[in-house]
Design a protein around this motif. Structure first.
Motif, PDB file in Angstrom:
ATOM      1  N   GLU A  30       3.774  -1.116  12.436  1.00  6.20           N
ATOM      2  CA  GLU A  30       4.887  -2.042  12.236  1.00  6.20           C
ATOM      3  C   GLU A  30       4.376  -3.351  11.662  1.00  6.20           C
ATOM      4  N   GLN A  31       5.084  -3.834  10.649  1.00  9.32           N
ATOM      5  CA  GLN A  31       4.738  -5.080   9.975  1.00  9.32           C
ATOM      6  C   GLN A  31       5.555  -6.229  10.574  1.00  9.32           C
ATOM      7  N   GLU A  32       5.196  -7.448  10.208  1.00  9.97           N
ATOM      8  CA  GLU A  32       5.914  -8.623  10.713  1.00  9.97           C
ATOM      9  C   GLU A  32       7.394  -8.585  10.374  1.00  9.97           C
ATOM     10  N   ASP A  33       7.744  -7.977   9.229  1.00 10.88           N
ATOM     11  CA  ASP A  33       9.146  -7.908   8.812  1.00 10.88           C
ATOM     12  C   ASP A  33       9.885  -6.706   9.399  1.00 10.88           C
ATOM     13  N   GLY A  34       9.204  -5.940  10.271  1.00 13.74           N
ATOM     14  CA  GLY A  34       9.828  -4.797  10.929  1.00 13.74           C
ATOM     15  C   GLY A  34       9.650  -3.480  10.201  1.00 13.74           C
ATOM     16  N   LYS A  35       9.144  -3.506   8.976  1.00 14.88           N
ATOM     17  CA  LYS A  35       8.920  -2.265   8.235  1.00 14.88           C
ATOM     18  C   LYS A  35       7.777  -1.484   8.875  1.00 14.88           C
ATOM     19  N   LEU A  36       7.830  -0.171   8.739  1.00 15.21           N
ATOM     20  CA  LEU A  36       6.763   0.701   9.220  1.00 15.21           C
ATOM     21  C   LEU A  36       6.025   1.236   8.004  1.00 15.21           C
ATOM     22  N   LEU A  37       4.761   0.867   7.884  1.00  9.59           N
ATOM     23  CA  LEU A  37       3.976   1.236   6.711  1.00  9.59           C
ATOM     24  C   LEU A  37       2.705   1.957   7.126  1.00  9.59           C
ATOM     25  N   VAL A  38       2.253   2.846   6.240  1.00  9.00           N
ATOM     26  CA  VAL A  38       1.005   3.561   6.470  1.00  9.00           C
ATOM     27  C   VAL A  38      -0.159   2.592   6.334  1.00  9.00           C
ATOM     28  N   LYS A  39      -1.013   2.625   7.321  1.00  7.20           N
ATOM     29  CA  LYS A  39      -2.219   1.824   7.275  1.00  7.20           C
ATOM     30  C   LYS A  39      -3.346   2.722   7.750  1.00  7.20           C
ATOM     31  N   TYR A  40      -4.308   2.891   7.058  1.00  8.70           N
ATOM     32  CA  TYR A  40      -4.707   2.433   5.742  1.00  8.70           C
ATOM     33  C   TYR A  40      -4.267   3.428   4.699  1.00  8.70           C
ATOM     34  N   SER A  41      -3.932   2.912   3.547  1.00 13.18           N
ATOM     35  CA  SER A  41      -3.301   3.702   2.523  1.00 13.18           C
ATOM     36  C   SER A  41      -4.057   3.495   1.215  1.00 13.18           C
ATOM     37  N   ALA A  42      -3.997   4.500   0.359  1.00 13.43           N
ATOM     38  CA  ALA A  42      -4.627   4.402  -0.963  1.00 13.43           C
ATOM     39  C   ALA A  42      -3.912   5.351  -1.899  1.00 13.43           C
ATOM     40  N   SER A  43      -3.787   4.953  -3.133  1.00 17.03           N
ATOM     41  CA  SER A  43      -3.234   5.869  -4.118  1.00 17.03           C
ATOM     42  C   SER A  43      -4.261   6.962  -4.345  1.00 17.03           C
ATOM     43  N   PRO A  44      -3.835   8.213  -4.411  1.00 19.40           N
ATOM     44  CA  PRO A  44      -4.814   9.291  -4.546  1.00 19.40           C
ATOM     45  C   PRO A  44      -5.572   9.300  -5.866  1.00 19.40           C
ATOM     46  N   GLU A  45      -5.124   8.557  -6.876  1.00 17.00           N
ATOM     47  CA  GLU A  45      -5.829   8.580  -8.159  1.00 17.00           C
ATOM     48  C   GLU A  45      -6.522   7.294  -8.527  1.00 17.00           C
ATOM     49  N   GLN A  46      -6.156   6.198  -7.943  1.00 21.53           N
ATOM     50  CA  GLN A  46      -6.642   4.903  -8.408  1.00 21.53           C
ATOM     51  C   GLN A  46      -7.977   4.548  -7.758  1.00 21.53           C
ATOM     52  N   GLN A  47      -9.039   4.721  -8.529  1.00 17.65           N
ATOM     53  CA  GLN A  47     -10.372   4.383  -8.043  1.00 17.65           C
ATOM     54  C   GLN A  47     -10.836   3.060  -8.634  1.00 17.65           C
ATOM     55  N   ASN A  48     -11.618   2.342  -7.841  1.00 17.51           N
ATOM     56  CA  ASN A  48     -12.285   1.139  -8.327  1.00 17.51           C
ATOM     57  C   ASN A  48     -13.459   1.561  -9.195  1.00 17.51           C
ATOM     58  N   PRO A  49     -14.013   0.652  -9.999  1.00 20.57           N
ATOM     59  CA  PRO A  49     -15.151   1.010 -10.854  1.00 20.57           C
ATOM     60  C   PRO A  49     -16.335   1.604 -10.087  1.00 20.57           C
ATOM     61  N   ASP A  50     -16.514   1.224  -8.814  1.00 18.07           N
ATOM     62  CA  ASP A  50     -17.634   1.762  -8.030  1.00 18.07           C
ATOM     63  C   ASP A  50     -17.325   3.128  -7.408  1.00 18.07           C
ATOM     64  N   GLY A  51     -16.132   3.680  -7.685  1.00 16.67           N
ATOM     65  CA  GLY A  51     -15.764   4.996  -7.160  1.00 16.67           C
ATOM     66  C   GLY A  51     -14.991   4.938  -5.854  1.00 16.67           C
ATOM     67  N   SER A  52     -14.933   3.781  -5.225  1.00 17.09           N
ATOM     68  CA  SER A  52     -14.160   3.646  -3.992  1.00 17.09           C
ATOM     69  C   SER A  52     -12.677   3.560  -4.347  1.00 17.09           C
ATOM     70  N   TYR A  53     -11.852   3.696  -3.359  1.00 19.66           N
ATOM     71  CA  TYR A  53     -10.408   3.618  -3.580  1.00 19.66           C
ATOM     72  C   TYR A  53      -9.885   2.251  -3.153  1.00 19.66           C
ATOM     73  N   TYR A  54      -8.937   1.755  -3.913  1.00 15.85           N
ATOM     74  CA  TYR A  54      -8.270   0.511  -3.559  1.00 15.85           C
ATOM     75  C   TYR A  54      -7.473   0.784  -2.293  1.00 15.85           C
ATOM     76  N   GLN A  55      -7.802   0.086  -1.221  1.00 10.83           N
ATOM     77  CA  GLN A  55      -7.103   0.303   0.040  1.00 10.83           C
ATOM     78  C   GLN A  55      -6.001  -0.727   0.213  1.00 10.83           C
ATOM     79  N   THR A  56      -4.912  -0.261   0.749  1.00  8.52           N
ATOM     80  CA  THR A  56      -3.734  -1.088   0.892  1.00  8.52           C
ATOM     81  C   THR A  56      -2.985  -0.654   2.137  1.00  8.52           C
TER      82      THR A  56
END
Length: 181
Positions: A29-55
């Protein structure tokens, strides 16, 4: 769905229920009441070092969880709560209360379906030229984005147009041109 209620009750419902129960454990649960997946990453978007952008709460995860939850509730409505195992009822009631907080679709400033919640303009995060469109899982194979959600359908078209430039960027930095017309 064939409306075979026995198949729905014995096969589809238990599978959907198990997935919903597992995925609910990924939500925060977020401060605004939304329920979001944590930790989340787009399955295709990799950083230059091969890691995934986490959000938190990328479009793929939020849409997938919403679609599964909605499908489970549709199963329950057909089967009837009175025909469910008693142990499942609290989870079903909780899902009914929470599904509107999943916030599966966000439209960005470019008019696109945002892949990441932090993405303002199309391509401002990640590689805008890769061919994958995980932020549109709600369009297909899901259907939260449909002819009854005009604004989201328009935003899906913006996202598709952004990916449809005839280029595919590979992780090694090379680019292949799509020569089919």
């Amino acid at each position: 769905f064939s409306l075979d209620e026995t198949y729905l009750r014995d096969i589809v419902y238990p599978a959907n229920y198990g997935v919903a129960k597992l995925l609910s454990k990924t939500m925060e649960e977020q401060e605004d009441g939304k329920l979001l997946v944590k930790y989340s990453a787009s399955p295709e978007q990799q950083n230059p070092d091969g890691s995934y952008y986490q959000t938190t709460g990328c479009a793929f995860d939020q849409q997938m969880i919403w679609e599964n939850g909605r499908d489970l509730l549709r199963c329950v409505d057909i089967i009837g709560e009175e025909n469910l195992p008693e142990k499942d009822l609290a989870t079903i009631r909780e899902l009914r209360e929470q599904i509107d907080k999943y916030d599966p679709i966000l439209v960005g400033l470019s008019g696109q379906i945002k892949e990441f919640r932090e993405e303002d303009y199309y391509g401002s995060l990640g590689n805008p030229n890769h061919r994958h469109i995980s932020q549109l899982v709600g369009l297909f194979p899901g259907n939260i984005i449909n002819s009854e959600t005009d604004a989201w359908l328009d935003a899906a078209l913006v996202s598709l147009a952004g990916r449809n430039d005839g280029l595919t960027d590979y992780p090694d930095g090379t680019t292949a041109t799509n020569e089919a017309s």
